[in-house]
Design a protein around this motif. Structure first.
Motif, PDB file in Angstrom:
ATOM      1  N   UNK A   1      21.573 -11.041 -21.545  1.00 18.84           N
ATOM      2  CA  UNK A   1      21.012 -10.153 -20.534  1.00 18.84           C
ATOM      3  C   UNK A   1      19.612 -10.613 -20.134  1.00 18.84           C
ATOM      4  N   UNK A   2      19.118 -10.037 -19.045  1.00 22.91           N
ATOM      5  CA  UNK A   2      17.788 -10.360 -18.543  1.00 22.91           C
ATOM      6  C   UNK A   2      17.103  -9.075 -18.092  1.00 22.91           C
ATOM      7  N   UNK A   3      15.963  -8.758 -18.711  1.00 20.50           N
ATOM      8  CA  UNK A   3      15.185  -7.560 -18.402  1.00 20.50           C
ATOM      9  C   UNK A   3      13.881  -7.991 -17.738  1.00 20.50           C
ATOM     10  N   UNK A   4      13.586  -7.429 -16.564  1.00 17.32           N
ATOM     11  CA  UNK A   4      12.378  -7.855 -15.866  1.00 17.32           C
ATOM     12  C   UNK A   4      12.004  -6.828 -14.810  1.00 17.32           C
ATOM     13  N   UNK A   5      10.846  -7.027 -14.193  1.00 15.38           N
ATOM     14  CA  UNK A   5      10.535  -6.297 -12.967  1.00 15.38           C
ATOM     15  C   UNK A   5      11.095  -7.104 -11.794  1.00 15.38           C
ATOM     16  N   UNK A   6      11.188  -6.468 -10.635  1.00 17.13           N
ATOM     17  CA  UNK A   6      11.755  -7.124  -9.461  1.00 17.13           C
ATOM     18  C   UNK A   6      10.676  -7.985  -8.818  1.00 17.13           C
ATOM     19  N   UNK A   7      10.695  -9.291  -9.097  1.00 17.08           N
ATOM     20  CA  UNK A   7       9.659 -10.189  -8.586  1.00 17.08           C
ATOM     21  C   UNK A   7       9.681 -10.296  -7.064  1.00 17.08           C
ATOM     22  N   UNK A   8      10.864 -10.170  -6.461  1.00 21.38           N
ATOM     23  CA  UNK A   8      10.956 -10.193  -5.000  1.00 21.38           C
ATOM     24  C   UNK A   8      10.268  -8.971  -4.400  1.00 21.38           C
ATOM     25  N   UNK A   9      10.484  -7.809  -5.022  1.00 22.95           N
ATOM     26  CA  UNK A   9       9.836  -6.587  -4.539  1.00 22.95           C
ATOM     27  C   UNK A   9       8.325  -6.672  -4.713  1.00 22.95           C
ATOM     28  N   UNK A  10       7.884  -7.276  -5.828  1.00 21.40           N
ATOM     29  CA  UNK A  10       6.447  -7.453  -6.045  1.00 21.40           C
ATOM     30  C   UNK A  10       5.836  -8.335  -4.959  1.00 21.40           C
ATOM     31  N   UNK A  11       6.510  -9.439  -4.657  1.00 21.37           N
ATOM     32  CA  UNK A  11       6.008 -10.369  -3.647  1.00 21.37           C
ATOM     33  C   UNK A  11       5.933  -9.709  -2.277  1.00 21.37           C
ATOM     34  N   UNK A  12       6.957  -8.960  -1.915  1.00 18.12           N
ATOM     35  CA  UNK A  12       6.973  -8.266  -0.622  1.00 18.12           C
ATOM     36  C   UNK A  12       5.848  -7.236  -0.553  1.00 18.12           C
ATOM     37  N   UNK A  13       5.676  -6.463  -1.628  1.00 13.17           N
ATOM     38  CA  UNK A  13       4.625  -5.449  -1.659  1.00 13.17           C
ATOM     39  C   UNK A  13       3.260  -6.108  -1.486  1.00 13.17           C
ATOM     40  N   UNK A  14       3.028  -7.203  -2.223  1.00  9.81           N
ATOM     41  CA  UNK A  14       1.740  -7.891  -2.154  1.00  9.81           C
ATOM     42  C   UNK A  14       1.490  -8.427  -0.740  1.00  9.81           C
ATOM     43  N   UNK A  15       2.508  -9.007  -0.123  1.00  5.90           N
ATOM     44  CA  UNK A  15       2.358  -9.564   1.222  1.00  5.90           C
ATOM     45  C   UNK A  15       2.014  -8.476   2.232  1.00  5.90           C
ATOM     46  N   UNK A  16       2.736  -7.370   2.170  1.00  7.35           N
ATOM     47  CA  UNK A  16       2.487  -6.277   3.110  1.00  7.35           C
ATOM     48  C   UNK A  16       1.095  -5.671   2.905  1.00  7.35           C
ATOM     49  N   UNK A  17       0.668  -5.545   1.666  1.00  7.61           N
ATOM     50  CA  UNK A  17      -0.646  -4.976   1.391  1.00  7.61           C
ATOM     51  C   UNK A  17      -1.759  -5.890   1.872  1.00  7.61           C
ATOM     52  N   UNK A  18      -1.601  -7.181   1.674  1.00  8.93           N
ATOM     53  CA  UNK A  18      -2.624  -8.132   2.121  1.00  8.93           C
ATOM     54  C   UNK A  18      -2.740  -8.120   3.642  1.00  8.93           C
ATOM     55  N   UNK A  19      -1.601  -8.105   4.334  1.00  7.74           N
ATOM     56  CA  UNK A  19      -1.633  -8.039   5.801  1.00  7.74           C
ATOM     57  C   UNK A  19      -2.286  -6.738   6.263  1.00  7.74           C
ATOM     58  N   UNK A  20      -1.982  -5.669   5.582  1.00  3.94           N
ATOM     59  CA  UNK A  20      -2.580  -4.370   5.916  1.00  3.94           C
ATOM     60  C   UNK A  20      -4.098  -4.419   5.809  1.00  3.94           C
ATOM     61  N   UNK A  21      -4.592  -5.164   4.816  1.00  5.33           N
ATOM     62  CA  UNK A  21      -6.033  -5.182   4.551  1.00  5.33           C
ATOM     63  C   UNK A  21      -6.787  -6.218   5.378  1.00  5.33           C
ATOM     64  N   UNK A  22      -6.196  -7.394   5.619  1.00  7.41           N
ATOM     65  CA  UNK A  22      -6.936  -8.480   6.288  1.00  7.41           C
ATOM     66  C   UNK A  22      -6.385  -8.818   7.669  1.00  7.41           C
ATOM     67  N   UNK A  23      -5.300  -8.158   8.071  1.00  5.16           N
ATOM     68  CA  UNK A  23      -4.695  -8.460   9.355  1.00  5.16           C
ATOM     69  C   UNK A  23      -3.605  -9.505   9.235  1.00  5.16           C
ATOM     70  N   UNK A  24      -2.893  -9.723  10.362  1.00  2.00           N
ATOM     71  CA  UNK A  24      -1.734 -10.626  10.321  1.00  2.00           C
ATOM     72  C   UNK A  24      -2.033 -12.012  10.863  1.00  2.00           C
ATOM     73  N   UNK A  25      -3.323 -12.355  10.997  1.00  3.02           N
ATOM     74  CA  UNK A  25      -3.725 -13.668  11.492  1.00  3.02           C
ATOM     75  C   UNK A  25      -4.920 -14.142  10.660  1.00  3.02           C
ATOM     76  N   UNK A  26      -4.634 -14.523   9.408  1.00  2.00           N
ATOM     77  CA  UNK A  26      -5.718 -14.854   8.473  1.00  2.00           C
ATOM     78  C   UNK A  26      -5.302 -15.991   7.563  1.00  2.00           C
ATOM     79  N   UNK A  27      -6.281 -16.601   6.934  1.00  2.00           N
ATOM     80  CA  UNK A  27      -6.035 -17.679   5.974  1.00  2.00           C
ATOM     81  C   UNK A  27      -5.909 -17.092   4.571  1.00  2.00           C
ATOM     82  N   UNK A  28      -4.954 -17.612   3.813  1.00  2.00           N
ATOM     83  CA  UNK A  28      -4.771 -17.133   2.443  1.00  2.00           C
ATOM     84  C   UNK A  28      -4.447 -18.296   1.517  1.00  2.00           C
TER      85      UNK A  28
END
Length: 339
Positions: free
Chosen positions: A135-162
């Protein structure tokens, strides 16, 4: 089996284990360990504070059934040393091992050999999917990545360097980074990746990497980091350069928690560590006792362990300045046995 089905299996198992707690269990309970039945949790960078709540959850579930536990691994970020520690664990013939494999493929043969010799293996947080781990127990890394991406865009805009830091070869960290980059490229094509460097969980390497990124890219607006050790070095570099860069990372350490409280790190996405360990033990115990389940499938003729769980999501928490006190490891460990 889908994730809802897996959650149901684990929920039922947890309810059964609750009934099996000392004082509540009947003499006929099968959810009890035999004398000296032992389960091991094996990790790399064993002194990292991430493992502390995970092992506490692992022990809580084990104590409910009178099972013995051992915390094991290597203090180094070294795949050869972790495999060696895993093989040393196997010499003592534990009933099962909850394993965080530093890298996937080098662990295929050791995991398969362990299972062939009677020790069940469940992976957590990072995986070895081509092995015979049950078995494999973990958090959803895809959901984490999506959440982080959306939060960063929310904070710095959708036309920025990262920029991103990464630890190539560790499955959960790889997924957190590649999914993040892919999500931004697909949904926010004006976001520009200007720095991608390996830090391998080394604070000093991360510090130098981010310092170089800042020097080469004065318009850098955000950083995504797949774990907390590298984030410690990254925030130090940003503060030293007196730059205005939004930092988000996965996992948490006491050091990054303080930086969140100070406003120097925007937020952290941390797997629910205690549940990761608790569910990890449940899955490992059940994998070691497949006779306790007889599902409606072909496991008897196909020869696989009926408790096989391809992926169980232990969830993740969003840590901000407002709720940081709930993630104080020292407070959590007050009155608890650390061993």
């Amino acid at each position: 089996m889908n994730r809802i089905g897996l959650a149901g299996v684990l929920s039922a198992a947890v309810m059964t284990l609750t009934l099996a707690m000392p004082g509540a269990a009947s003499a006929e309970s099968k959810f009890q360990c035999k004398p000296d039945e032992t389960y091991v949790m094996n990790v790399m960078v064993s002194a990292h504070p991430y493992w502390v709540p995970v092992y506490q959850g692992f022990k809580q579930a084990a104590a409910a059934m009178g099972c013995k536990t051992v915390f094991s691994g290597t203090p180094d970020y070294d795949i050869a040393k972790q495999i060696a520690s895993f093989e040393q664990d196997l010499i003592k013939k534990p009933a099962g091992v909850l394993l965080h494999p530093m890298q996937a493929d080098p662990f295929i043969e050791p995991i398969n050999r362990a299972i062939e010799n009677g020790t069940t293996v469940v992976t957590f947080a990072a995986d070895s999917p081509k092995s015979k781990r049950v078995s494999y127990i973990t958090s959803d890394n895809l959901a984490e990545a999506k959440f982080a991406a959306e939060e960063i865009v929310k904070q710095v805009g959708d036309d920025a360097e990262y920029g991103v830091l990464e630890n190539p070869g560790q499955s959960n960290h790889d997924l957190r980074v590649t999914a993040f980059i892919d999500y931004l490229a697909k949904n926010y094509p004006k976001m520009k990746l200007v720095g991608r460097q390996a830090s391998n969980q080394d604070t000093n390497v991360a510090n130098k990497a981010v310092a170089s990124m800042l020097q080469a890219n004065p318009n850098l607006k955000a950083l995504w980091i797949p774990e907390a050790g590298s984030a410690e070095g990254a925030v130090a570099a940003v503060l030293e350069a007196k730059a205005k860069v939004l930092i988000m990372h996965a996992d948490i350490t006491p050091a990054t928690l303080e930086q969140i409280k100070a406003g120097n790190i925007h937020m952290a996405l941390s797997p629910n560590q205690g549940m990761q360990g608790y569910l990890g033990f449940v899955a490992t115990f059940m994998a070691a006792h497949p006779e306790l389940i007889d599902p409606f499938n072909d496991y008897k003729t196909s020869g696989y362990n009926p408790m096989s769980i391809p992926f169980a999501d232990n969830g993740f928490a969003v840590i901000t300045k407002e709720n940081a006190d709930s993630f104080d490891l020292n407070k959590y460990m007050q009155g608890r046995d650390p061993s």
